[in-house]
Scaffold this motif. Structure first.
Motif, mmCIF file in Angstrom:
data_model
loop_
_atom_site.group_PDB
_atom_site.id
_atom_site.type_symbol
_atom_site.label_atom_id
_atom_site.label_comp_id
_atom_site.label_asym_id
_atom_site.label_seq_id
_atom_site.Cartn_x
_atom_site.Cartn_y
_atom_site.Cartn_z
ATOM 1 N N GLU A 63 7.204 0.637 -4.591
ATOM 2 C CA GLU A 63 8.565 0.849 -4.107
ATOM 3 C C GLU A 63 9.243 2.039 -4.789
ATOM 4 O O GLU A 63 10.466 2.208 -4.695
ATOM 5 N N ALA A 64 8.463 2.901 -5.418
ATOM 6 C CA ALA A 64 9.019 4.077 -6.110
ATOM 7 C C ALA A 64 9.824 4.943 -5.153
ATOM 8 O O ALA A 64 9.505 5.045 -3.971
ATOM 9 N N SER A 65 10.863 5.562 -5.678
ATOM 10 C CA SER A 65 11.641 6.516 -4.892
ATOM 11 C C SER A 65 10.909 7.856 -4.862
ATOM 12 O O SER A 65 10.085 8.135 -5.739
ATOM 13 N N PRO A 66 11.210 8.694 -3.890
ATOM 14 C CA PRO A 66 10.632 10.041 -3.893
ATOM 15 C C PRO A 66 10.957 10.807 -5.182
ATOM 16 O O PRO A 66 10.121 11.557 -5.687
ATOM 17 N N ALA A 67 12.150 10.603 -5.738
ATOM 18 C CA ALA A 67 12.509 11.285 -6.986
ATOM 19 C C ALA A 67 11.613 10.838 -8.132
ATOM 20 O O ALA A 67 11.175 11.669 -8.947
ATOM 21 N N LEU A 68 11.306 9.549 -8.220
ATOM 22 C CA LEU A 68 10.409 9.067 -9.269
ATOM 23 C C LEU A 68 9.010 9.639 -9.076
ATOM 24 O O LEU A 68 8.363 10.051 -10.044
ATOM 25 N N VAL A 69 8.546 9.683 -7.827
ATOM 26 C CA VAL A 69 7.237 10.297 -7.559
ATOM 27 C C VAL A 69 7.234 11.748 -8.024
ATOM 28 O O VAL A 69 6.285 12.203 -8.668
ATOM 29 N N GLY A 70 8.309 12.479 -7.733
ATOM 30 C CA GLY A 70 8.396 13.863 -8.181
ATOM 31 C C GLY A 70 8.342 13.984 -9.688
ATOM 32 O O GLY A 70 7.613 14.817 -10.244
ATOM 33 N N PHE A 71 9.074 13.148 -10.385
ATOM 34 C CA PHE A 71 9.118 13.177 -11.848
ATOM 35 C C PHE A 71 7.737 12.900 -12.442
ATOM 36 O O PHE A 71 7.232 13.667 -13.257
ATOM 37 N N VAL A 72 7.108 11.806 -12.020
ATOM 38 C CA VAL A 72 5.813 11.424 -12.589
ATOM 39 C C VAL A 72 4.711 12.386 -12.156
ATOM 40 O O VAL A 72 3.845 12.746 -12.949
ATOM 41 N N SER A 73 4.755 12.832 -10.907
ATOM 42 C CA SER A 73 3.704 13.766 -10.462
ATOM 43 C C SER A 73 3.827 15.098 -11.196
ATOM 44 O O SER A 73 2.803 15.718 -11.526
ATOM 45 N N ASN A 74 5.039 15.543 -11.477
ATOM 46 C CA ASN A 74 5.197 16.800 -12.221
ATOM 47 C C ASN A 74 4.558 16.717 -13.598
ATOM 48 O O ASN A 74 4.051 17.726 -14.105
ATOM 49 N N MET A 75 4.547 15.550 -14.211
ATOM 50 C CA MET A 75 3.923 15.378 -15.525
ATOM 51 C C MET A 75 2.400 15.409 -15.437
ATOM 52 O O MET A 75 1.731 15.526 -16.468
ATOM 53 N N ASN A 76 1.847 15.279 -14.245
ATOM 54 C CA ASN A 76 0.396 15.217 -14.056
ATOM 55 C C ASN A 76 -0.133 16.324 -13.149
ATOM 56 O O ASN A 76 -1.267 16.253 -12.685
ATOM 57 N N THR A 77 0.667 17.353 -12.877
ATOM 58 C CA THR A 77 0.285 18.410 -11.947
ATOM 59 C C THR A 77 -0.557 19.479 -12.617
ATOM 60 O O THR A 77 -0.169 20.034 -13.642
ATOM 61 N N LEU A 78 -1.704 19.767 -11.998
ATOM 62 C CA LEU A 78 -2.552 20.885 -12.422
ATOM 63 C C LEU A 78 -2.161 22.159 -11.680
ATOM 64 O O LEU A 78 -2.245 23.251 -12.231
ATOM 65 N N ALA A 79 -1.785 22.023 -10.424
ATOM 66 C CA ALA A 79 -1.368 23.161 -9.597
ATOM 67 C C ALA A 79 -0.546 22.622 -8.438
ATOM 68 O O ALA A 79 -0.672 21.467 -8.047
ATOM 69 N N SER A 80 0.279 23.502 -7.891
ATOM 70 C CA SER A 80 1.152 23.130 -6.779
ATOM 71 C C SER A 80 1.163 24.276 -5.776
ATOM 72 O O SER A 80 1.172 25.450 -6.174
ATOM 73 N N ALA A 81 1.173 23.936 -4.501
ATOM 74 C CA ALA A 81 1.228 24.954 -3.446
ATOM 75 C C ALA A 81 2.274 24.512 -2.418
ATOM 76 O O ALA A 81 2.409 23.322 -2.138
ATOM 77 N N THR A 82 3.016 25.481 -1.888
ATOM 78 C CA THR A 82 4.067 25.156 -0.926
ATOM 79 C C THR A 82 4.016 26.076 0.282
ATOM 80 O O THR A 82 3.493 27.194 0.216
#
Length: 169
Positions: A143-162
């Motif tokens: 039930e995580a919010s999108p903001a929580l997903v963003g916070f936790v995923s940013n701590m585990n990101t190797l690379a990001s593409a947009t």
């Protein structure tokens, strides 16, 4: 000075035929709230994820939504590392998502993709982000919010593409 990690991250890319020409296609608009679309999530392909990638997160975000905090249209986590694309409509029918992937409720409270529907006369930027993660499962509750997903995923990101496109009605 570029490090090896930065050079690898620079090669990580995302594309979408549904964002071609920098415009959101009609099929990606909502089918309701005054919008006439098909509410289909865009097709997305990514390439050159860095070594050590164990999963992906895919989001679609509208920073221009008149909420004070933007609008999360789609959040999918735990996409397996061997997946490099999502078919158009996969986020609209989560049974078409890859095995193991988890769809988080968007800002409308629905699991899955919610189409674009900016207020009449406004032009909004819609951004697809794919993050390559160092973890197989993102440590967030279902039930995580999108903001929580963003916070936790940013701590585990190797690379990001947009990739971004504009949409209006």
């Amino acid at each position: 000075m570029l490090t090896a990690g930065a050079a690898e991250a620079a090669d990580f890319t995302v594309t979408s035929p549904d964002f071609a020409g920098g415009q959101v296609q009609q099929a990606q608009f909502a089918a309701g709230m005054g919008c006439i679309g098909k509410n289909l999530s865009p097709a997305i392909t990514w390439a050159n994820a860095p070594e050590g990638t164990k999963s992906f997160v895919v989001t679609l975000y509208d920073k221009d939504a008149p909420t004070g905090s933007g609008w999360w249209h789609w959040v999918a986590i735990d996409i397996p590392a061997d997946v490099t694309a999502l078919d158009g409509g996969a986020g609209s029918d989560i049974s078409k998502m890859p095995a193991g992937a988890v769809t988080i409720a968007n800002d409308a409270g629905q699991r899955g993709f919610g189409g674009a529907c900016p207020p009449e006369g406004e032009v909004h930027d819609y951004t697809i982000t794919v993050k390559a993660l160092s973890v197989e499962k993102l440590p967030v509750p279902p039930e995580a919010s999108p903001a929580l997903v963003g916070f936790v995923s940013n701590m585990n990101t190797l690379a990001s593409a947009t990739i971004s496109a504009r949409g209006s009605r």
